[in-house]
Design a protein around this motif. Structure first.
Motif, PDB file in Angstrom:
ATOM      1  N   ILE A  15       0.125   0.544 -54.997  1.00 55.78           N
ATOM      2  CA  ILE A  15      -1.002   0.257 -55.887  1.00 55.78           C
ATOM      3  C   ILE A  15      -0.570  -0.679 -57.006  1.00 55.78           C
ATOM      4  O   ILE A  15      -1.265  -1.635 -57.339  1.00 55.78           O
ATOM      5  N   ARG A  16       0.590  -0.425 -57.590  1.00 54.30           N
ATOM      6  CA  ARG A  16       1.099  -1.306 -58.653  1.00 54.30           C
ATOM      7  C   ARG A  16       1.286  -2.736 -58.139  1.00 54.30           C
ATOM      8  O   ARG A  16       0.977  -3.698 -58.828  1.00 54.30           O
ATOM      9  N   LYS A  17       1.787  -2.880 -56.914  1.00 52.73           N
ATOM     10  CA  LYS A  17       1.941  -4.213 -56.319  1.00 52.73           C
ATOM     11  C   LYS A  17       0.587  -4.886 -56.121  1.00 52.73           C
ATOM     12  O   LYS A  17       0.427  -6.074 -56.367  1.00 52.73           O
ATOM     13  N   TRP A  18      -0.409  -4.124 -55.644  1.00 53.06           N
ATOM     14  CA  TRP A  18      -1.752  -4.673 -55.460  1.00 53.06           C
ATOM     15  C   TRP A  18      -2.320  -5.180 -56.783  1.00 53.06           C
ATOM     16  O   TRP A  18      -2.945  -6.224 -56.840  1.00 53.06           O
ATOM     17  N   LEU A  19      -2.095  -4.435 -57.849  1.00 56.03           N
ATOM     18  CA  LEU A  19      -2.641  -4.816 -59.150  1.00 56.03           C
ATOM     19  C   LEU A  19      -1.952  -6.053 -59.726  1.00 56.03           C
ATOM     20  O   LEU A  19      -2.542  -6.753 -60.541  1.00 56.03           O
ATOM     21  N   LYS A  20      -0.735  -6.335 -59.306  1.00 55.01           N
ATOM     22  CA  LYS A  20      -0.006  -7.498 -59.801  1.00 55.01           C
ATOM     23  C   LYS A  20      -0.103  -8.703 -58.871  1.00 55.01           C
ATOM     24  O   LYS A  20       0.371  -9.788 -59.211  1.00 55.01           O
ATOM     25  N   ALA A  21      -0.682  -8.531 -57.695  1.00 50.50           N
ATOM     26  CA  ALA A  21      -0.632  -9.553 -56.644  1.00 50.50           C
ATOM     27  C   ALA A  21      -1.337 -10.855 -57.004  1.00 50.50           C
ATOM     28  O   ALA A  21      -0.907 -11.918 -56.605  1.00 50.50           O
ATOM     29  N   GLY A  22      -2.425 -10.820 -57.732  1.00 50.09           N
ATOM     30  CA  GLY A  22      -3.164 -12.035 -58.046  1.00 50.09           C
ATOM     31  C   GLY A  22      -4.220 -12.339 -56.998  1.00 50.09           C
ATOM     32  O   GLY A  22      -4.327 -11.674 -55.969  1.00 50.09           O
ATOM     33  N   ILE A  23      -4.985 -13.390 -57.263  1.00 49.76           N
ATOM     34  CA  ILE A  23      -6.104 -13.778 -56.410  1.00 49.76           C
ATOM     35  C   ILE A  23      -5.879 -15.215 -55.958  1.00 49.76           C
ATOM     36  O   ILE A  23      -5.641 -16.105 -56.777  1.00 49.76           O
ATOM     37  N   LEU A  24      -5.975 -15.459 -54.660  1.00 49.02           N
ATOM     38  CA  LEU A  24      -5.825 -16.800 -54.117  1.00 49.02           C
ATOM     39  C   LEU A  24      -7.194 -17.472 -54.086  1.00 49.02           C
ATOM     40  O   LEU A  24      -8.102 -16.999 -53.409  1.00 49.02           O
ATOM     41  N   GLU A  25      -7.341 -18.552 -54.827  1.00 49.85           N
ATOM     42  CA  GLU A  25      -8.603 -19.290 -54.859  1.00 49.85           C
ATOM     43  C   GLU A  25      -8.668 -20.271 -53.695  1.00 49.85           C
ATOM     44  O   GLU A  25      -7.663 -20.561 -53.046  1.00 49.85           O
ATOM     45  N   GLU A  26      -9.868 -20.818 -53.455  1.00 56.45           N
ATOM     46  CA  GLU A  26     -10.066 -21.748 -52.352  1.00 56.45           C
ATOM     47  C   GLU A  26      -9.176 -22.984 -52.471  1.00 56.45           C
ATOM     48  O   GLU A  26      -8.756 -23.550 -51.470  1.00 56.45           O
ATOM     49  N   ALA A  27      -8.891 -23.414 -53.690  1.00 54.20           N
ATOM     50  CA  ALA A  27      -8.065 -24.595 -53.906  1.00 54.20           C
ATOM     51  C   ALA A  27      -6.584 -24.313 -53.656  1.00 54.20           C
ATOM     52  O   ALA A  27      -5.755 -25.218 -53.744  1.00 54.20           O
TER      53      ALA A  27
END
Length: 86
Positions: A15-27
């Motif tokens: 869960i901690r890893k998921w919260l730190k993973a970030g979001i990949l945008e289309e660009a």
């Protein structure tokens, strides 16, 4: 809250890893939000269930249900809930 409800340390680390993973945008750029989980993220329902147990379920059980007179019902599924009373 998480450590009170979940006794699996491997799952807590995940869960901690998921919260730190970030979001990949289309660009192709990765954004790291300061708080929260991404909308539609796989971890959101898990965390909502744990949080709402304390923030909503226990409040309804200990406060609201004592103030309701007559028949009443409280149901919650993930982050949706319904309260019915006479």
């Amino acid at each position: 809250m998480l450590c009170q409800r979940v006794d699996d340390q491997a799952f807590i680390r995940l869960i901690r890893k998921w919260l730190k993973a970030g979001i990949l945008e289309e660009a192709g750029q990765v954004i790291h939000p300061a708080t929260g989980t991404p909308q539609g993220g796989i971890i959101s329902p898990v965390l909502a269930n744990i949080y709402l147990h304390y923030a909503l379920d226990l409040w309804v059980e200990k406060v609201v249900s004592k103030k309701l007179h007559g028949a009443h019902v409280y149901m919650r599924y993930a982050d949706d809930f319904i309260v019915g009373s006479r």
